[in-house]
Design a protein around this motif. Sequence first.
Motif, mmCIF file in Angstrom:
data_model
loop_
_atom_site.group_PDB
_atom_site.id
_atom_site.type_symbol
_atom_site.label_atom_id
_atom_site.label_comp_id
_atom_site.label_asym_id
_atom_site.label_seq_id
_atom_site.Cartn_x
_atom_site.Cartn_y
_atom_site.Cartn_z
ATOM 1 N N ILE A 135 0.837 -1.205 0.000
ATOM 2 C CA ILE A 135 0.000 0.000 0.000
ATOM 3 C C ILE A 135 0.870 1.252 0.000
ATOM 4 C CG2 ILE A 135 -1.721 1.303 1.309
ATOM 5 C CD1 ILE A 135 -2.781 -1.359 2.348
ATOM 6 N N ALA A 136 1.959 1.219 0.756
ATOM 7 C CA ALA A 136 2.876 2.363 0.778
ATOM 8 C C ALA A 136 3.459 2.614 -0.605
ATOM 9 C CB ALA A 136 3.991 2.111 1.787
ATOM 10 N N GLY A 140 3.210 5.927 -2.756
ATOM 11 C CA GLY A 140 4.466 6.559 -3.148
ATOM 12 C C GLY A 140 4.602 6.776 -4.635
ATOM 13 N N ARG A 141 3.993 5.910 -5.454
ATOM 14 C CA ARG A 141 4.086 6.052 -6.905
ATOM 15 C C ARG A 141 3.461 7.358 -7.389
ATOM 16 N NH1 ARG A 141 8.299 4.520 -9.111
ATOM 17 N NH2 ARG A 141 8.677 2.278 -9.173
ATOM 18 N N LEU A 183 -2.015 0.773 -8.927
ATOM 19 C CA LEU A 183 -3.161 -0.138 -8.877
ATOM 20 C C LEU A 183 -2.709 -1.580 -8.670
ATOM 21 C CD1 LEU A 183 -5.328 1.366 -11.765
ATOM 22 C CD2 LEU A 183 -5.669 1.623 -9.294
ATOM 23 N N TRP A 184 -1.593 -1.953 -9.296
ATOM 24 C CA TRP A 184 -1.068 -3.313 -9.119
ATOM 25 C C TRP A 184 -0.693 -3.552 -7.661
ATOM 26 C CZ3 TRP A 184 -0.797 -7.498 -12.284
ATOM 27 C CH2 TRP A 184 -0.021 -8.567 -11.841
ATOM 28 N N CYS A 185 -0.085 -2.574 -7.020
ATOM 29 C CA CYS A 185 0.315 -2.721 -5.619
ATOM 30 C C CYS A 185 -0.900 -2.873 -4.705
ATOM 31 C CB CYS A 185 1.158 -1.522 -5.187
ATOM 32 S SG CYS A 185 2.826 -1.505 -5.885
ATOM 33 N N ARG A 218 5.813 -5.760 -11.774
ATOM 34 C CA ARG A 218 6.874 -4.807 -12.109
ATOM 35 C C ARG A 218 7.528 -5.181 -13.433
ATOM 36 N NH1 ARG A 218 10.202 -1.010 -9.435
ATOM 37 N NH2 ARG A 218 11.406 -0.030 -11.082
ATOM 38 N N GLY A 219 7.577 -6.473 -13.754
ATOM 39 C CA GLY A 219 8.210 -6.900 -14.994
ATOM 40 C C GLY A 219 7.537 -6.316 -16.214
ATOM 41 N N TRP A 220 6.201 -6.448 -16.323
ATOM 42 C CA TRP A 220 5.540 -5.945 -17.534
ATOM 43 C C TRP A 220 5.376 -4.431 -17.512
ATOM 44 C CZ3 TRP A 220 0.932 -3.287 -17.305
ATOM 45 C CH2 TRP A 220 0.133 -3.443 -16.169
ATOM 46 N N ILE A 221 5.267 -3.843 -16.314
ATOM 47 C CA ILE A 221 5.178 -2.380 -16.245
ATOM 48 C C ILE A 221 6.512 -1.738 -16.638
ATOM 49 C CG2 ILE A 221 4.844 -0.433 -14.685
ATOM 50 C CD1 ILE A 221 2.882 -2.198 -13.110
#
Length: 328
Positions: A135-136, A140-141, A183-185, A218-221
Amino acid sequence: MNLAFIPSPSTGVIELGPIPLRGYAFCIIIGVFVAVWFGNKRWVARGGKAGTVADVAVWAVPFGLVGGRLYHVITDYQLYFSDGEDWVDAFKIWEGGLGIWGAIAFGAVGAWIACRRRGIPLPAWADALAPGIAIAQAIGRWGNWFNQELYGKPTDLPWALEISEGPNRVAGTYHPTFLYESLWCIGVALLVIWADRRFRLGHGRAFALYVAAYCAGRGWIEYMRVDEAHHVLGLRLNVWTAIIVFVLAVVYIVISARIRPGREEIVEPDRDAAPAKGSDEDGDGPDEDGSPEADADEQDAGAKKDPLTKDEPGKGATAESAGAAEKS
């Protein structure tokens, strides 16, 4: 022509009198507070003490910030040590640039030190904090949104991110990779919470699940981003890092589940509790039942025994009287 897009802020700094409030730093700070708050709730639910998560975070957060910055500076050294660049900018953390890989690695070192000082298991603490960390990161993003950085390839999708002209960037609309990762996180956090309740994850497996799930996204992003980065065998360095860390996390989950199944029953010993029955805390040897009263009773009984006959008073005298009576 793109009629719908996500606008970027005109500035990443809000001036509160003489104090500049930077959006990037604000998002990082809010994320840390949320992670500690939520981690504390999970820690208490596991049987730990309120405040322990915050005490450990006092060590973990500074270590994590240093590690995150070091990873960024080392992997993007050309931004600070190339011709025409000022190496002093490497210390300007408020301008952006934290590598999550270094932040987690160094943060774990700080957490390990604090956990040893408190006598608690690091894996259990990490399990409690895992969804809070995700969530952090989601919060943070949004700091990247304030700084207009880490966006993806050009697009005309309705949710495209508008980027203005500036240093090292061209005006246009791009994929909002900061939003994708945010959103992924959130999804990772929900996954860890569900899996932890469903399978009662313990011994660091909830944290490892967070790591694996984050790396998968994180890989595809990372593959969509267009900012400058080092490449190895045609892939960005962070893509390789995500792949390697993902494999390590999955291997840990499998091996840990076989070696140490289940969940820790006690995550934080109660150091303020009274000594356990039978303990020798004061240095005196305990009785078999651990009762000091029993020791005193035995001493009194020994004092009442006859030192010569090792028998109770009265028994020795009766025997002597019987012997005298037989002689007479």
